[in-house]
Each structure stands twice: as structure tokens, then as C-alpha cells.
Design an enzyme around this catalytic site. Structure first.
Site, PDB file in Angstrom:
ATOM      1  N   HIS A 129       0.847  -1.200   0.000  1.00  0.00           N
ATOM      2  CA  HIS A 129       0.000   0.000   0.000  1.00  0.00           C
ATOM      3  C   HIS A 129       0.880   1.247   0.000  1.00  0.00           C
ATOM      4  O   HIS A 129       1.544   1.555   0.996  1.00  0.00           O
ATOM      5  CB  HIS A 129      -0.902   0.005   1.239  1.00  0.00           C
ATOM      6  CG  HIS A 129      -1.892   1.125   1.293  1.00  0.00           C
ATOM      7  ND1 HIS A 129      -3.251   0.913   1.282  1.00  0.00           N
ATOM      8  CD2 HIS A 129      -1.731   2.466   1.364  1.00  0.00           C
ATOM      9  CE1 HIS A 129      -3.878   2.084   1.358  1.00  0.00           C
ATOM     10  NE2 HIS A 129      -2.960   3.050   1.414  1.00  0.00           N
ATOM     11  N   HIS A 131       1.192   5.425  -2.156  1.00  0.00           N
ATOM     12  CA  HIS A 131       0.575   6.402  -3.055  1.00  0.00           C
ATOM     13  C   HIS A 131       1.676   7.052  -3.896  1.00  0.00           C
ATOM     14  O   HIS A 131       2.246   8.081  -3.513  1.00  0.00           O
ATOM     15  CB  HIS A 131      -0.183   7.464  -2.256  1.00  0.00           C
ATOM     16  CG  HIS A 131      -1.376   6.935  -1.530  1.00  0.00           C
ATOM     17  ND1 HIS A 131      -2.663   7.094  -1.987  1.00  0.00           N
ATOM     18  CD2 HIS A 131      -1.479   6.215  -0.379  1.00  0.00           C
ATOM     19  CE1 HIS A 131      -3.510   6.510  -1.143  1.00  0.00           C
ATOM     20  NE2 HIS A 131      -2.800   5.975  -0.154  1.00  0.00           N
ATOM     21  N   GLN A 144     -10.009   9.517  -3.847  1.00  0.00           N
ATOM     22  CA  GLN A 144      -9.589  10.237  -2.635  1.00  0.00           C
ATOM     23  C   GLN A 144     -10.709  11.090  -2.042  1.00  0.00           C
ATOM     24  O   GLN A 144     -10.853  11.187  -0.825  1.00  0.00           O
ATOM     25  CB  GLN A 144      -8.388  11.119  -2.957  1.00  0.00           C
ATOM     26  CG  GLN A 144      -7.916  12.019  -1.816  1.00  0.00           C
ATOM     27  CD  GLN A 144      -7.286  11.255  -0.667  1.00  0.00           C
ATOM     28  OE1 GLN A 144      -6.110  10.931  -0.696  1.00  0.00           O
ATOM     29  NE2 GLN A 144      -8.072  10.949   0.361  1.00  0.00           N
ATOM     30  N   HIS A 194      -9.578   1.877   1.031  1.00  0.00           N
ATOM     31  CA  HIS A 194      -9.303   2.567   2.276  1.00  0.00           C
ATOM     32  C   HIS A 194     -10.589   2.459   3.102  1.00  0.00           C
ATOM     33  O   HIS A 194     -11.659   2.867   2.637  1.00  0.00           O
ATOM     34  CB  HIS A 194      -9.000   4.045   2.030  1.00  0.00           C
ATOM     35  CG  HIS A 194      -7.663   4.318   1.436  1.00  0.00           C
ATOM     36  ND1 HIS A 194      -7.253   3.785   0.237  1.00  0.00           N
ATOM     37  CD2 HIS A 194      -6.638   5.100   1.887  1.00  0.00           C
ATOM     38  CE1 HIS A 194      -6.025   4.224  -0.041  1.00  0.00           C
ATOM     39  NE2 HIS A 194      -5.633   5.016   0.945  1.00  0.00           N
ATOM     40  N   ASP A 253       2.744   3.339   2.598  1.00  0.00           N
ATOM     41  CA  ASP A 253       1.678   4.335   2.468  1.00  0.00           C
ATOM     42  C   ASP A 253       2.189   5.645   1.882  1.00  0.00           C
ATOM     43  O   ASP A 253       1.886   5.980   0.740  1.00  0.00           O
ATOM     44  CB  ASP A 253       0.984   4.567   3.803  1.00  0.00           C
ATOM     45  CG  ASP A 253      -0.390   5.212   3.645  1.00  0.00           C
ATOM     46  OD1 ASP A 253      -0.826   5.398   2.491  1.00  0.00           O
ATOM     47  OD2 ASP A 253      -1.034   5.516   4.665  1.00  0.00           O
ATOM     48  N   TRP A 269       0.905  13.748   4.013  1.00  0.00           N
ATOM     49  CA  TRP A 269       0.446  12.971   5.173  1.00  0.00           C
ATOM     50  C   TRP A 269       1.587  12.511   6.065  1.00  0.00           C
ATOM     51  O   TRP A 269       1.433  12.388   7.265  1.00  0.00           O
ATOM     52  CB  TRP A 269      -0.365  11.771   4.697  1.00  0.00           C
ATOM     53  CG  TRP A 269      -1.618  12.168   3.992  1.00  0.00           C
ATOM     54  CD1 TRP A 269      -2.828  12.473   4.565  1.00  0.00           C
ATOM     55  CD2 TRP A 269      -1.794  12.340   2.580  1.00  0.00           C
ATOM     56  NE1 TRP A 269      -3.736  12.815   3.598  1.00  0.00           N
ATOM     57  CE2 TRP A 269      -3.132  12.742   2.370  1.00  0.00           C
ATOM     58  CE3 TRP A 269      -0.956  12.183   1.476  1.00  0.00           C
ATOM     59  CZ2 TRP A 269      -3.652  12.989   1.099  1.00  0.00           C
ATOM     60  CZ3 TRP A 269      -1.459  12.434   0.207  1.00  0.00           C
ATOM     61  CH2 TRP A 269      -2.789  12.830   0.024  1.00  0.00           C
TER      62      TRP A 269
END
Length: 429
Positions: free
Chosen positions: A59, A61, A154, A212, A311, A317
Site C-alpha cells: 500500500h 501512493h 480520494q 481505504h 503508504d 500525510w
């Protein structure tokens, strides 16, 4: 005929004694305690070091990597501010920008032993700029790693204008996995419909699912159970993953017991993301503060397959990170109270064999005769020591070809006045 490559004196995970490994035409052809008559065009003496199947980042992005501080930093450290900052950055995305950053992050991961990556791609963009770029990246990196792409809404499927149509277009363009984000929809009813639509698309395109789900501290966020129920009703067992599930850390034990049994029955996978989960969750707590990470230990005990993701890598984030899945595993070890000897062995499985089950590549994954020669050699003698040391990945191979290598660091320890020639070279094991 000589082998293409011969690895001598390697230690395999969960196996006693050293082995020799012969590789020919990109596959493992012989694994034995000693290949006496073997010769090869290249030979590596593993010297008792751990030879592992490649790490798997289940996982990440890649569309957002390396954007930290653009256009500003996340000062509250919350998930919601991160999403807001990303919405400010998205209009500036270009095809070249996404490709450049994603390729750089993939190189970071490969250098540290990652051979499989599942990346979520934000498709709440009428132009689908990031997706089109990452579809090209997926093809360009096939010689160094395997990349799966998840259509990720998202800003929601129902809450974002044209969300359904964008998800369908993303699947038509070639996304591998259908994603979702039910807890971010405006209402609970819309969140339930988010899940139902994800299954509708998955059935239509015959794709797996990775949503998610319940990425919040809110104990009333309970969409993972909706995913499990749909999995059972739609006959999609073994093909569905719930990522994050951080609300599980806020559920009471009675409900968690019921949910874990349901997840096991549905043969669902759960992915924890230790770096982001520990940083983003618990931000509204005073003390005691919640850890944020889902119930990894309890899920495993309940028969649920769990794996890990990095992630974020330097994005709105999570401002840090370098794409090291072994570091993510070490973080999970700390956060999930999995410090028992057997638990430490199990943590290593979360970035290898269990993650292979999540990505459904287990039939061609692992150190076995006949399988593709994808592996890495670590500067450590065991999984236990690898998780302690986070050592150099000495050699990384894909289909029998070396795609990365790292020289291990050494420290010199000397007494005051002692010259270098008589000093001791320090090794941590």
C-alpha cells in the site's frame, strides 16, 4: 552447461542450515545443502547471510510521493489537513511531474529490496493525469519490480462530482484493482453505497478490491463489516482487502471479536500502514493517546491475513520515509506489541509471504525450485537480526538479474591514541 548464477552458503527464512541456490534462465533450478558439482558464470558467497524473497509494499501512493511542503507543510499532522493540502497540489500535477517522482520513489524501494508494489492512484481528477502517468510507469519498471495500480477515489465516489464515471473510466484505462473510501463520504448511507458500487465495478471488470476503510479514530465508523458482508454475498472471497482499518483500535472488544470472525469467514485481507497510522491517528486525543494502528496481532490470531504498506513517502500525510519496508515492519513490531520471538518471525511474513497473498502473487513468489529468481540478500543472518538492524540489502535480483546492490557500512572503534591499523572494525552482530 554452467548455471547463470550460483549463490553459496545462504540462509533461508524458516529453514535450518545453509543452502546453495542455482539460477538458470531467470528461475531457481536447484536448492540444496551443497551443490558439489555446480559451476556458474557468476558465483556469490552469501557467507551465512539471509536470502529472502523480495519485500512487498502492499500500500503506497506513488502519485503523491516527494511532494512534502508543496504548497505547504501539514502543521496539524491530521489526515484531513493532508487531504486538503493534496487538493491544493493536484491542480499542478503534470504527466512528467508524476512520472519523475514515482520513478524516483520506486528506485528507492527497489534498492531496499522491494520487488512488488501496490499503489493507489487518486482518480478524483477529470483529466486522470496521475493515472495516465502511472500506467506508463507500470510498464517502464517491469524489469525491476511489479506494480499494481488501484483506482482510488480520494474525495469519494458519491461525494465527488462524476465520481462513479471517473472510477469506471479508470478501470477502462487499465487499473488492476478497484478502490474505495466509504468513511470519507458525506453520510453513512453514501459510505455504504460507496462499498456496493466498488463491488459492482469489481464484478463487471473481474478485478480484486482494495478500499481505504475506516481510516479514522471514530468507533462508529463501521464500513469494514459492510465490505465483509458484500464479499460473502458476492462470492468474492480471497479477492478483497481493507486498508488501514484504524477505527478497529477504537472499537470495544466485543464488536472487534465479531468483526474479526466475519473478516476471517470472508477471507479478507487487512493492510496496516504503520508510518501514517501512528502519525495521523490519535491527533484529537489528549492522554492517553491511541496508537492508531489496527489490531494486527488479534487479526492474525483470528485467522485474518495481514500485510503492511509504506503508504506515504515524503508527502502531505507523512513528511519522512525512504521506501524501506523493513523499517515499516520494525515499526509494526513496536506498535503492535509483537516482540515475542515467534511474533518477530511473523512480522517478517507481513512484508513477504502474507503480502504475496494480499497481492495474489503467491503462486510465483518465494524461494522454490521452478519459481522466478526474485530475491534479496541482506547483511544479516536471520529475519530476527534483519528486523533489529535494518541492514544493507547487499544484492537485489529480479528474474535472475541484479537490479540493485548496496555496500554495508562499517564503523571503526579505537581507544584514545590508537592508530587505525590496530583499531577494531565494528559489526553489530
Amino acid at each position: 552447461m554452467p548455471y547463470d548464477l550460483l549463490i553459496r552458503h545462504a540462509q533461508l527464512p524458516n529453514r535450518q542450515g545453509l543452502v546453495d541456490i542455482a539460477i538458470q534462465d531467470g528461475r531457481f533450478v536447484r536448492i540444496a545443502p551443497e551443490l558439489l558439482n555446480g559451476s556458474a558464470r557468476r558465483e556469490i558467497d552469501a557467507a551465512g547471510h539471509l536470502l529472502s524473497p523480495p519485500f512487498i509494499d502492499a500500500h503506497v501512493h506513488l502519485d503523491a510521493v516527494l511532494t512534502v511542503g508543496q504548497p505547504r507543510y501539514n502543521e496539524t499532522g491530521t489526515l484531513l489537513e493532508g487531504i486538503q493540502i493534496w487538493s491544493e497540489r493536484k491542480p499542478d500535477l503534470t504527466h512528467e511531474d508524476v512520472k519523475r517522482r514515482a520513478l524516483e520513489a520506486i528506485r528507492w524501494e527497489v534498492a531496499q529490496g522491494t520487488g512488488y508494489i501496490r499503489s493507489h492512484v487518486d482518480v478524483c481528477d477529470p483529466k486522470l493525469t496521475a493515472l495516465r502517468a502511472l500506467l506508463e510507469v507500470r510498464e517502464e519498471v517491469r524489469d525491476i519490480c511489479e506494480l499494481q495500480l488501484v483506482a482510488f477515489p480520494q474525495d469519494g465516489i458519491l461525494s465527488f462530482p462524476g465520481g462513479r464515471e471517473l472510477m469506471r473510466k479508470a478501470m477502462e484505462l487499465g487499473c488492476d484493482i478497484v478502490g474505495g473510501i466509504p468513511h470519507y463520504e458525506w453520510t453513512r448511507d453514501m459510505g455504504v453505497e460507496d462499498v456496493h458500487y466498488v463491488f459492482e465495478l469489481a464484478k463487471e471488470f473481474q478485478r480484486d478490491i482494495d478500499c481505504h476503510c475506516d481510516e479514522t479514530d471514530d468507533p462508529h465508523s463501521r464500513f469494514t463489516e459492510v465490505m465483509a458482508a458484500d464479499t460473502l454475498m458476492q462470492g468474492w472471497q480471497g479477492r478483497v482487502t481493507a486498508s488501514h482499518c484504524t477505527a478497529m483500535g477504537s472499537y470495544d472488544n466485543a464488536y472487534s471479536f465479531k468483526l474479526i470472525r466475519l473478516l476471517a469467514q470472508a477471507q479478507m485481507n487487512v493492510i496496516a500502514n504503520p508510518f501514517d497510522n501512528i502519525v495521523l491517528q490519535g491527533r484529537f486525543d489528549s492522554y492517553p493517546k491511541r496508537r492508531g494502528v489496527t489490531r494486527v496481532k488479534e487479526l492474525l490470531a483470528g485467522g485474518v491475513n495481514v500485510s503492511l504498506g509504506h503508504d506515504s513517502i515524503m508527502d502531505p500525510w507523512f513528511p519522512l520515509g525512504r521506501g524501506d519496508m523493513l523499517a515499516a515492519a520494525q515499526q509494526a513490531l513496536f506498535l503492535c506489541h509483537m516482540s515475542g520471538y515467534e511474533e518477530i518471525q511473523e512480522i517478517f511474513e507481513l512484508i513477504t509471504n502474507r503480502a504475496a497473498r494480499t497481492l495474489r502473487v503467491q503462486d510465483r513468489y518465494g524461494i522454490d525450485e521452478g519459481k522466478p529468481a526474485d530475491f534479496l540478500l541482506l547483511d544479516a543472518p536471520s529475519a530476527f537480526e534483519a528486523l533489529r538492524l535494518l541492514p544493507a540489502r547487499l544484492h537485489v535480483f529480479k528474474a535472475g538479474h541484479e537490479v540493485a546492490s548496496t555496500a554495508p557500512a562499517q564503523s571503526i572503534v579505537r581507544r584514545v591514541g590508537e592508530n587505525e591499523g590496530t583499531a577494531v572494525t565494528y559489526r553489530p552482530y
